[in-house]
Enzyme design. Sequence first.
Site, PDB file in Angstrom:
ATOM      1  N   GLU A  28      49.922  38.172  42.851  1.00  0.00           N
ATOM      2  CA  GLU A  28      51.422  37.624  43.011  1.00  0.00           C
ATOM      3  C   GLU A  28      51.234  36.456  44.848  1.00  0.00           C
ATOM      4  O   GLU A  28      51.229  34.845  44.293  1.00  0.00           O
ATOM      5  CB  GLU A  28      52.447  38.104  43.447  1.00  0.00           C
ATOM      6  CG  GLU A  28      53.319  39.266  43.153  1.00  0.00           C
ATOM      7  CD  GLU A  28      53.080  40.569  43.255  1.00  0.00           C
ATOM      8  OE1 GLU A  28      53.376  41.182  42.121  1.00  0.00           O
ATOM      9  OE2 GLU A  28      51.691  40.589  43.171  1.00  0.00           O
ATOM     10  N   GLY A  51      37.444  38.118  43.333  1.00  0.00           N
ATOM     11  CA  GLY A  51      38.335  36.968  43.385  1.00  0.00           C
ATOM     12  C   GLY A  51      37.300  36.579  42.470  1.00  0.00           C
ATOM     13  O   GLY A  51      36.519  34.582  42.484  1.00  0.00           O
ATOM     14  N   GLU A  52      36.541  37.057  41.482  1.00  0.00           N
ATOM     15  CA  GLU A  52      35.291  36.504  40.154  1.00  0.00           C
ATOM     16  C   GLU A  52      36.829  36.182  38.908  1.00  0.00           C
ATOM     17  O   GLU A  52      35.483  36.594  38.068  1.00  0.00           O
ATOM     18  CB  GLU A  52      34.377  37.469  40.722  1.00  0.00           C
ATOM     19  CG  GLU A  52      33.749  36.624  41.264  1.00  0.00           C
ATOM     20  CD  GLU A  52      31.961  37.550  41.649  1.00  0.00           C
ATOM     21  OE1 GLU A  52      31.149  36.227  41.523  1.00  0.00           O
ATOM     22  OE2 GLU A  52      32.105  37.971  41.546  1.00  0.00           O
ATOM     23  N   ASN A  90      47.790  40.439  33.737  1.00  0.00           N
ATOM     24  CA  ASN A  90      47.997  39.139  34.010  1.00  0.00           C
ATOM     25  C   ASN A  90      47.100  38.947  32.581  1.00  0.00           C
ATOM     26  O   ASN A  90      45.681  38.407  33.047  1.00  0.00           O
ATOM     27  CB  ASN A  90      47.961  38.623  34.710  1.00  0.00           C
ATOM     28  CG  ASN A  90      47.697  37.268  34.425  1.00  0.00           C
ATOM     29  OD1 ASN A  90      48.275  36.422  33.867  1.00  0.00           O
ATOM     30  ND2 ASN A  90      47.936  35.641  35.965  1.00  0.00           N
ATOM     31  N   PRO A 119      37.655  47.448  38.250  1.00  0.00           N
ATOM     32  CA  PRO A 119      38.815  47.548  38.065  1.00  0.00           C
ATOM     33  C   PRO A 119      40.042  47.459  38.676  1.00  0.00           C
ATOM     34  O   PRO A 119      39.785  46.783  39.640  1.00  0.00           O
ATOM     35  CB  PRO A 119      38.361  48.909  39.005  1.00  0.00           C
ATOM     36  CG  PRO A 119      37.090  49.429  38.773  1.00  0.00           C
ATOM     37  CD  PRO A 119      35.894  48.041  38.117  1.00  0.00           C
ATOM     38  N   ARG A 120      41.267  47.403  38.454  1.00  0.00           N
ATOM     39  CA  ARG A 120      42.382  46.583  39.337  1.00  0.00           C
ATOM     40  C   ARG A 120      41.921  46.634  40.781  1.00  0.00           C
ATOM     41  O   ARG A 120      42.237  45.274  41.251  1.00  0.00           O
ATOM     42  CB  ARG A 120      43.710  47.230  38.553  1.00  0.00           C
ATOM     43  CG  ARG A 120      44.731  46.617  39.416  1.00  0.00           C
ATOM     44  CD  ARG A 120      44.997  44.657  39.229  1.00  0.00           C
ATOM     45  NE  ARG A 120      46.508  45.227  39.791  1.00  0.00           N
ATOM     46  CZ  ARG A 120      46.276  43.314  39.692  1.00  0.00           C
ATOM     47  NH1 ARG A 120      45.638  42.170  39.360  1.00  0.00           N
ATOM     48  NH2 ARG A 120      47.731  42.823  40.162  1.00  0.00           N
TER      49      ARG A 120
END
Length: 421
Positions: free
Chosen positions: A60, A307-308, A332, A264-265
């Site tokens: 989000e 962040g990559e 996503n 991994p998430r």
Amino acid sequence: MSRFLYSVLLYLLLPFVPFKLLWRGMRQPAYLQHWAERFGFYENKPTQPVIWLHCVSVGETRAAEPLVKELHKRYPQHQILLTHATPTGRAAGEQLFGNHVLRAYLPYDLPGAVHRFLRHFKPQLGLLMETELWFNLIAACKQQRVPLLLVNARLSEKSQLGYAKIAKLASQGLRDLTAIAAQSEQDAARLQSLGAQNVQVLGNLKFDVEPPPDAVEQGRKLREQLGKNRPLFLAASTRKGEEAIILKVIAAANIPGLLTVIVPRHPQRFDEVTDLVRQSGFSVARRSRLEKEMTSQVDIVVGDSMGEMFTYYAACDVAFIGGSLLPFGGQNLIEACVMAKPVLIGPHTYNFAWAAEQAVAGCAAWRVADAAELAAALQRLFTNAEIRQNMGLAASSFAGNTGGASLRITDLASSYLVERV
């Protein structure tokens, strides 16, 4: 269920909250910080009028980036307050916006805590992202005349059935929202079936997220490190149980020279996934230690960085979107489409139902039913560069033709903010 009973249940659970935070803190030490904020006690007060945006976690927060930028542009005299529920969401907000926004945890949905939150920050407008329905918070905003919008709203069939079990409470909460900006007609219809009013379909903010300006260059550098002549498969945002399936898939696909990157998430699972890869007989390196561990014999790279994701997409040839092989609802797929990559998704995509359906219909993505179909899809894609290229072009076109939600949502927000300025 009435809101009174809902609040009583929350108070009954309250004594267990510290134990939950301590347990989570054992795996993520950041959960041990800022406890007071979770109960509505804050230190730094804003120095300008506040526009408040709640982004529960990483997804989000990243989706909100174009909306935050647009709000900053249109209302430079206001401060943007981002609230989160998870440390990873808070860290993503810091990474994306630095000191340009205020950051805090949204308090637990206890009447006293939410009233303290509203008294401290005095927001002129509140925006809740996606499916964040907190009934005492909604009621408090209505009581204090703080316009509260649910934006980028989505509601899966599964969530619709869940809210239907507390129909009275859900209906009242949805009616008390000032307005709702739904992602799709299907989301709007499900929300309205539960009692929502003043619902508009304004699109999905995730189509407006732009990759960092250096994403392509960073992807090229990463590809050089990984081996530019090796075929590269990315398994992005995988969930627990999926990595074991992915490992079996790449063994079955038997693609010469294939290098697989698994991201991994959840960051607390990096070590777990690395151990799983080793135990499965594959050689493994970690993104954070590529210079020391990467060799031409490495089979799997675990993406243990934050962040990559755009960099990973830029570097890969084919991307599988996690959370979709097992019934987690999917993650996503839009970022992969923005980077013009062929996309593979599993059968479970209810979190991104409309986007997944449209991507498949537009030939930007293939849906696979199970591990066998995923292996077959990889074999087909890695032996046919023309198919990969055409899917990439279709993905780019799909992503480019469905944007604009950030402007539309900002216009909606402005119509309520102006009344209070």
